[in-house]
Design a protein around this motif. Structure first.
Motif, PDB file in Angstrom:
ATOM      1  N   HIS A  12      -5.103   1.638  -2.674  1.00 28.11           N
ATOM      2  CA  HIS A  12      -5.235   2.910  -1.966  1.00 28.11           C
ATOM      3  C   HIS A  12      -6.428   3.713  -2.491  1.00 28.11           C
ATOM      4  N   MET A  13      -6.626   3.684  -3.802  1.00 28.03           N
ATOM      5  CA  MET A  13      -7.744   4.417  -4.397  1.00 28.03           C
ATOM      6  C   MET A  13      -9.075   3.816  -3.951  1.00 28.03           C
ATOM      7  N   LYS A  14      -9.131   2.498  -3.877  1.00 27.51           N
ATOM      8  CA  LYS A  14     -10.359   1.827  -3.428  1.00 27.51           C
ATOM      9  C   LYS A  14     -10.653   2.181  -1.976  1.00 27.51           C
ATOM     10  N   LYS A  15      -9.609   2.234  -1.151  1.00 27.17           N
ATOM     11  CA  LYS A  15      -9.800   2.623   0.249  1.00 27.17           C
ATOM     12  C   LYS A  15     -10.349   4.040   0.351  1.00 27.17           C
ATOM     13  N   SER A  16      -9.884   4.940  -0.510  1.00 28.40           N
ATOM     14  CA  SER A  16     -10.389   6.317  -0.517  1.00 28.40           C
ATOM     15  C   SER A  16     -11.865   6.345  -0.865  1.00 28.40           C
ATOM     16  N   LEU A  17     -12.263   5.536  -1.843  1.00 26.19           N
ATOM     17  CA  LEU A  17     -13.670   5.466  -2.243  1.00 26.19           C
ATOM     18  C   LEU A  17     -14.522   4.867  -1.126  1.00 26.19           C
ATOM     19  N   ASP A  18     -13.986   3.848  -0.450  1.00 24.73           N
ATOM     20  CA  ASP A  18     -14.711   3.249   0.680  1.00 24.73           C
ATOM     21  C   ASP A  18     -14.873   4.244   1.823  1.00 24.73           C
ATOM     22  N   ALA A  19     -13.829   5.022   2.090  1.00 28.60           N
ATOM     23  CA  ALA A  19     -13.902   6.037   3.149  1.00 28.60           C
ATOM     24  C   ALA A  19     -14.938   7.100   2.797  1.00 28.60           C
ATOM     25  N   LEU A  20     -15.031   7.447   1.510  1.00 32.74           N
ATOM     26  CA  LEU A  20     -16.035   8.416   1.066  1.00 32.74           C
ATOM     27  C   LEU A  20     -17.439   7.872   1.304  1.00 32.74           C
ATOM     28  N   ALA A 121     -15.996  14.627  -0.766  1.00 28.50           N
ATOM     29  CA  ALA A 121     -15.635  14.140  -2.096  1.00 28.50           C
ATOM     30  C   ALA A 121     -14.283  14.707  -2.532  1.00 28.50           C
ATOM     31  N   GLU A 122     -14.055  15.978  -2.248  1.00 27.53           N
ATOM     32  CA  GLU A 122     -12.771  16.589  -2.614  1.00 27.53           C
ATOM     33  C   GLU A 122     -11.629  15.931  -1.845  1.00 27.53           C
ATOM     34  N   ALA A 124     -11.565  12.853  -0.899  1.00 27.10           N
ATOM     35  CA  ALA A 124     -11.346  11.557  -1.549  1.00 27.10           C
ATOM     36  C   ALA A 124     -10.553  11.735  -2.844  1.00 27.10           C
ATOM     37  N   ARG A 125     -10.877  12.784  -3.619  1.00 21.77           N
ATOM     38  CA  ARG A 125     -10.137  13.046  -4.863  1.00 21.77           C
ATOM     39  C   ARG A 125      -8.654  13.297  -4.569  1.00 21.77           C
ATOM     40  N   VAL A 126      -8.395  14.099  -3.538  1.00 21.76           N
ATOM     41  CA  VAL A 126      -7.007  14.400  -3.171  1.00 21.76           C
ATOM     42  C   VAL A 126      -6.276  13.116  -2.772  1.00 21.76           C
ATOM     43  N   SER A 127      -6.947  12.280  -2.031  1.00 19.68           N
ATOM     44  CA  SER A 127      -6.349  11.015  -1.595  1.00 19.68           C
ATOM     45  C   SER A 127      -6.029  10.128  -2.805  1.00 19.68           C
ATOM     46  N   ILE A 128      -6.935  10.102  -3.775  1.00 20.81           N
ATOM     47  CA  ILE A 128      -6.709   9.309  -4.991  1.00 20.81           C
ATOM     48  C   ILE A 128      -5.527   9.873  -5.777  1.00 20.81           C
ATOM     49  N   ARG A 129      -5.467  11.194  -5.877  1.00 18.96           N
ATOM     50  CA  ARG A 129      -4.339  11.818  -6.597  1.00 18.96           C
ATOM     51  C   ARG A 129      -3.016  11.570  -5.876  1.00 18.96           C
ATOM     52  N   ASN A 130      -3.056  11.528  -4.546  1.00 12.82           N
ATOM     53  CA  ASN A 130      -1.841  11.218  -3.789  1.00 12.82           C
ATOM     54  C   ASN A 130      -1.368   9.797  -4.082  1.00 12.82           C
ATOM     55  N   ALA A 131      -2.307   8.866  -4.217  1.00 14.49           N
ATOM     56  CA  ALA A 131      -1.942   7.487  -4.557  1.00 14.49           C
ATOM     57  C   ALA A 131      -1.303   7.453  -5.946  1.00 14.49           C
ATOM     58  N   ARG A 132      -1.841   8.268  -6.874  1.00 10.03           N
ATOM     59  CA  ARG A 132      -1.257   8.344  -8.224  1.00 10.03           C
ATOM     60  C   ARG A 132       0.175   8.896  -8.151  1.00 10.03           C
ATOM     61  N   ARG A 133       0.347   9.974  -7.381  1.00 13.90           N
ATOM     62  CA  ARG A 133       1.673  10.582  -7.248  1.00 13.90           C
ATOM     63  C   ARG A 133       2.684   9.580  -6.684  1.00 13.90           C
ATOM     64  N   ASP A 134       2.283   8.860  -5.637  1.00 12.68           N
ATOM     65  CA  ASP A 134       3.184   7.881  -5.021  1.00 12.68           C
ATOM     66  C   ASP A 134       3.566   6.783  -6.019  1.00 12.68           C
ATOM     67  N   VAL A 171     -15.973   8.833  -7.786  1.00  9.74           N
ATOM     68  CA  VAL A 171     -16.213   9.815  -6.720  1.00  9.74           C
ATOM     69  C   VAL A 171     -17.271  10.814  -7.172  1.00  9.74           C
ATOM     70  N   ASP A 172     -17.127  11.313  -8.408  1.00 10.75           N
ATOM     71  CA  ASP A 172     -18.088  12.285  -8.932  1.00 10.75           C
ATOM     72  C   ASP A 172     -19.491  11.693  -9.023  1.00 10.75           C
ATOM     73  N   LYS A 173     -19.567  10.431  -9.451  1.00  9.55           N
ATOM     74  CA  LYS A 173     -20.866   9.768  -9.577  1.00  9.55           C
ATOM     75  C   LYS A 173     -21.500   9.576  -8.195  1.00  9.55           C
TER      76      LYS A 173
END
Length: 185
Positions: A12-20, A121-122, A124-134, A171-173
């Motif tokens: 899920h995190m990789k998909k967020s980075l790809d979408a970004l 970017a924000e 994408a960060r939220v999406s990554i944090r959502n994957a962490r929460r899940d 994401v930041d980079k």
């Protein structure tokens, strides 16, 4: 089980980075790049077809893209599709070739594009944090059902946090690189 949860979270995190990356490709810099036209779709025999499937898109020079349609009768349709997109581009036809000059970006336009990049970017960060929460919730559920120990749950949460930190840093980079690209004159 923990490895499955971790792998799913990483997917899920990789998909967020790809979408970004895909959304950053839509934000044009001052330079010509074929990916700018990836979102343009052309009406081809009644079907909405991506431009790159009906024409060849190439970089002529730093500020100009050339489009060579496979079928000559598509030229007006392609021009209309480019003008209808929100890219702010004005194509010009010369024979069986369409040239798309990239307009110069003003300082104000650059700042607006940087704002858009930061918003993407924000997101994408939220999406990554959502994957962490899940993933953490899945670990807590496994611990409640006594399928894993409390120590395993903590270890799994630590691994998922490290994964989250790595993807947030990516994401930041990526954002920093896009900002530098946008603000370069």
């Amino acid at each position: 089980m923990i490895d499955d949860i971790k792998a799913d979270a990483e997917k899920h995190m990789k998909k967020s980075l790809d979408a970004l990356s895909a959304s950053f490709n839509k934000i044009r810099t001052g330079r010509a790049h074929p990916a700018i036209l990836d979102s343009v779709h052309v009406n081809y025999y009644g079907q909405d077809t991506p431009l790159k499937q009906v024409a060849s898109v190439n970089v002529e020079d730093n500020r100009t893209l050339t489009i060579s349609p496979w079928e000559k009768q598509l030229i007006p349709t392609i021009e209309k599709a480019i003008m209808a997109s929100d890219l702010g581009l004005n194509p010009a036809t010369s024979g069986d070739l369409i040239r798309v000059p990239m307009p110069m970006l003003t300082e104000e336009t650059r700042r607006e594009m940087v704002k858009q990049a930061k918003a993407d970017a924000e997101h994408a960060r939220v999406s990554i944090r959502n994957a962490r929460r899940d993933a953490n919730n899945d670990l807590k559920d496994l611990e409640k059902e006594k399928e894993i120990t409390e120590d395993d749950q903590r270890r799994g949460e630590d691994e998922i946090q490290k994964l989250t930190d790595r993807y947030i840093a990516d994401v930041d980079k990526t954002l920093k690189a896009k900002e530098d690209d946008l603000m370069a004159i």
